[in-house]
Design a protein around this motif. Structure first.
Motif, PDB file in Angstrom:
ATOM      1  N   ALA A  20      -8.751   1.301  12.352  1.00 53.95           N
ATOM      2  CA  ALA A  20      -9.534   0.962  11.168  1.00 53.95           C
ATOM      3  C   ALA A  20      -9.282   0.416   9.856  1.00 53.95           C
ATOM      4  O   ALA A  20      -9.986   0.125   9.048  1.00 53.95           O
ATOM      5  N   ALA A  21      -7.904   0.480  10.004  1.00 52.83           N
ATOM      6  CA  ALA A  21      -7.127  -0.127   8.656  1.00 52.83           C
ATOM      7  C   ALA A  21      -6.412  -1.086   8.605  1.00 52.83           C
ATOM      8  O   ALA A  21      -5.260  -1.092   8.605  1.00 52.83           O
ATOM      9  N   PRO A  22      -7.262  -2.521   8.726  1.00 47.54           N
ATOM     10  CA  PRO A  22      -6.242  -3.714   8.804  1.00 47.54           C
ATOM     11  C   PRO A  22      -5.664  -3.911   7.581  1.00 47.54           C
ATOM     12  O   PRO A  22      -6.381  -3.387   6.227  1.00 47.54           O
ATOM     13  N   PRO A  23      -4.661  -4.671   7.479  1.00 47.45           N
ATOM     14  CA  PRO A  23      -3.938  -4.860   6.170  1.00 47.45           C
ATOM     15  C   PRO A  23      -4.863  -5.533   5.266  1.00 47.45           C
ATOM     16  O   PRO A  23      -5.538  -6.475   5.569  1.00 47.45           O
ATOM     17  N   ASP A  24      -4.940  -5.184   3.783  1.00 48.38           N
ATOM     18  CA  ASP A  24      -5.365  -5.700   2.928  1.00 48.38           C
ATOM     19  C   ASP A  24      -4.510  -6.592   2.016  1.00 48.38           C
ATOM     20  O   ASP A  24      -3.928  -5.896   1.389  1.00 48.38           O
ATOM     21  N   SER A  25      -4.657  -7.938   1.980  1.00 48.48           N
ATOM     22  CA  SER A  25      -3.724  -8.828   1.255  1.00 48.48           C
ATOM     23  C   SER A  25      -3.832  -8.370  -0.292  1.00 48.48           C
ATOM     24  O   SER A  25      -3.060  -8.679  -0.840  1.00 48.48           O
ATOM     25  N   LYS A  26      -4.903  -8.005  -0.789  1.00 49.32           N
ATOM     26  CA  LYS A  26      -5.191  -7.723  -2.320  1.00 49.32           C
ATOM     27  C   LYS A  26      -4.704  -6.128  -2.775  1.00 49.32           C
ATOM     28  O   LYS A  26      -4.188  -6.138  -3.605  1.00 49.32           O
ATOM     29  N   HIS A  27      -4.797  -4.967  -1.904  1.00 48.96           N
ATOM     30  CA  HIS A  27      -4.272  -3.982  -1.906  1.00 48.96           C
ATOM     31  C   HIS A  27      -3.670  -3.144  -1.011  1.00 48.96           C
ATOM     32  O   HIS A  27      -4.075  -3.034   0.200  1.00 48.96           O
ATOM     33  N   PRO A  28      -2.527  -3.353  -1.185  1.00 52.87           N
ATOM     34  CA  PRO A  28      -1.103  -3.165   0.097  1.00 52.87           C
ATOM     35  C   PRO A  28      -1.209  -1.673   0.337  1.00 52.87           C
ATOM     36  O   PRO A  28      -0.345  -1.510   1.302  1.00 52.87           O
ATOM     37  N   LEU A  29      -1.850  -0.720  -0.525  1.00 56.07           N
ATOM     38  CA  LEU A  29      -1.452   0.449  -0.089  1.00 56.07           C
ATOM     39  C   LEU A  29      -2.984   1.324   0.356  1.00 56.07           C
ATOM     40  O   LEU A  29      -3.688   1.267  -0.625  1.00 56.07           O
ATOM     41  N   PHE A  30      -2.829   1.690   1.475  1.00 56.47           N
ATOM     42  CA  PHE A  30      -4.284   2.628   2.059  1.00 56.47           C
ATOM     43  C   PHE A  30      -3.897   4.075   2.150  1.00 56.47           C
ATOM     44  O   PHE A  30      -2.822   4.069   2.971  1.00 56.47           O
ATOM     45  N   ILE A  31      -4.725   4.946   1.790  1.00 58.13           N
ATOM     46  CA  ILE A  31      -4.470   6.426   1.971  1.00 58.13           C
ATOM     47  C   ILE A  31      -5.756   6.731   2.701  1.00 58.13           C
ATOM     48  O   ILE A  31      -6.944   6.538   2.388  1.00 58.13           O
ATOM     49  N   HIS A 121       2.446  -3.844   3.871  1.00 55.69           N
ATOM     50  CA  HIS A 121       1.269  -3.104   3.587  1.00 55.69           C
ATOM     51  C   HIS A 121       1.504  -1.750   4.304  1.00 55.69           C
ATOM     52  O   HIS A 121       2.299  -1.485   5.390  1.00 55.69           O
ATOM     53  N   TYR A 122       1.086  -0.743   3.546  1.00 56.82           N
ATOM     54  CA  TYR A 122       1.548   0.681   3.934  1.00 56.82           C
ATOM     55  C   TYR A 122       0.120   1.550   4.077  1.00 56.82           C
ATOM     56  O   TYR A 122      -0.721   1.521   3.063  1.00 56.82           O
ATOM     57  N   SER A 123      -0.009   2.108   5.202  1.00 54.74           N
ATOM     58  CA  SER A 123      -1.059   2.672   5.648  1.00 54.74           C
ATOM     59  C   SER A 123      -0.670   4.379   5.767  1.00 54.74           C
ATOM     60  O   SER A 123       0.147   4.567   6.627  1.00 54.74           O
ATOM     61  N   VAL A 139       3.577   1.142   8.727  1.00 55.98           N
ATOM     62  CA  VAL A 139       3.999   0.090   7.729  1.00 55.98           C
ATOM     63  C   VAL A 139       4.125  -1.220   8.429  1.00 55.98           C
ATOM     64  O   VAL A 139       4.750  -1.254   9.490  1.00 55.98           O
ATOM     65  N   SER A 140       3.541  -2.202   7.680  1.00 61.87           N
ATOM     66  CA  SER A 140       3.323  -3.521   8.472  1.00 61.87           C
ATOM     67  C   SER A 140       4.946  -4.211   8.529  1.00 61.87           C
ATOM     68  O   SER A 140       5.996  -3.942   7.681  1.00 61.87           O
ATOM     69  N   GLU A 141       5.272  -5.335   9.413  1.00 60.66           N
ATOM     70  CA  GLU A 141       6.189  -6.209   9.250  1.00 60.66           C
ATOM     71  C   GLU A 141       6.339  -6.725   7.898  1.00 60.66           C
ATOM     72  O   GLU A 141       4.968  -6.938   7.474  1.00 60.66           O
ATOM     73  N   PRO A 142       7.301  -7.327   7.365  1.00 59.84           N
ATOM     74  CA  PRO A 142       7.211  -8.071   6.073  1.00 59.84           C
ATOM     75  C   PRO A 142       6.016  -8.930   6.033  1.00 59.84           C
ATOM     76  O   PRO A 142       5.953 -10.073   7.345  1.00 59.84           O
ATOM     77  N   VAL A 143       5.309  -9.351   5.156  1.00 63.58           N
ATOM     78  CA  VAL A 143       4.473 -10.437   5.150  1.00 63.58           C
ATOM     79  C   VAL A 143       4.667 -11.259   3.847  1.00 63.58           C
ATOM     80  O   VAL A 143       5.376 -10.723   2.864  1.00 63.58           O
ATOM     81  N   GLU A 144       4.208 -12.514   3.747  1.00 64.25           N
ATOM     82  CA  GLU A 144       4.223 -13.399   2.679  1.00 64.25           C
ATOM     83  C   GLU A 144       3.046 -13.458   1.675  1.00 64.25           C
ATOM     84  O   GLU A 144       2.183 -12.817   1.863  1.00 64.25           O
TER      85      GLU A 144
END
Length: 144
Positions: A20-31, A121-123, A139-144
């Motif tokens: 339910a929590a795809p990476p958000d390019s604007k907000h890299p931390l999801f709790i 990105h961190y969930s 934790v996602s793989e490194p993104v640009e």
């Protein structure tokens, strides 16, 4: 047997959480905070985000509350989330006291290093009970 039920509920929540929590390019931390007593999301939990300063003290970056489904998306931005040591502080005492319970922990802390191998990105999922808490991170793989 109760431990196994809580563990299964936590794992089921994580499966839902990870989808339910795809990476958000604007907000890299999801709790996401889950209440193991009620078996539901934990709404209105006060959350503070700190970053470790050069002198070892903690600098408050932001303070918000989880929404009605126990989630918090906008705690930091990509620009603010630089490489470093971070602390998420959850005010668990106020949450449990609103429910009429007297908790053991006054707050729960999650301390982690972010972006040391590139921007990610961190969930972070937290499972709460009045006498314990457990966390896990995706934790996602490194993104640009």
């Amino acid at each position: 047997m109760a431990f196994h039920s809580v563990l299964l509920a936590f794992l089921a929540g994580l499966a839902l959480f990870s989808e339910a929590a795809p990476p958000d390019s604007k907000h890299p931390l999801f709790i996401k905070i889950l209440d193991s007593v009620r078996g539901s999301p934990a709404p209105n939990v006060p959350v503070k985000l700190y970053k470790e300063a050069a002198d070892g003290s903690w600098e408050l970056l932001n303070s918000k509350q989880t929404n009605d489904i126990g989630e918090l998306h906008e705690l930091t931005t990509k620009e603010q989330f630089a490489t470093g040591l971070y602390k998420i502080e959850l005010d668990t005492a106020s949450y449990w006291k609103r429910l009429g319970l007297n908790p053991f922990h006054h707050h729960a802390d999650v301390v982690f290093t972010a972006n040391d191998s590139g921007y990610r990105h961190y969930s972070i999922a937290i499972l709460l009970s009045p006498f314990s808490y457990s966390t896990t991170a995706v934790v996602s793989e490194p993104v640009e």
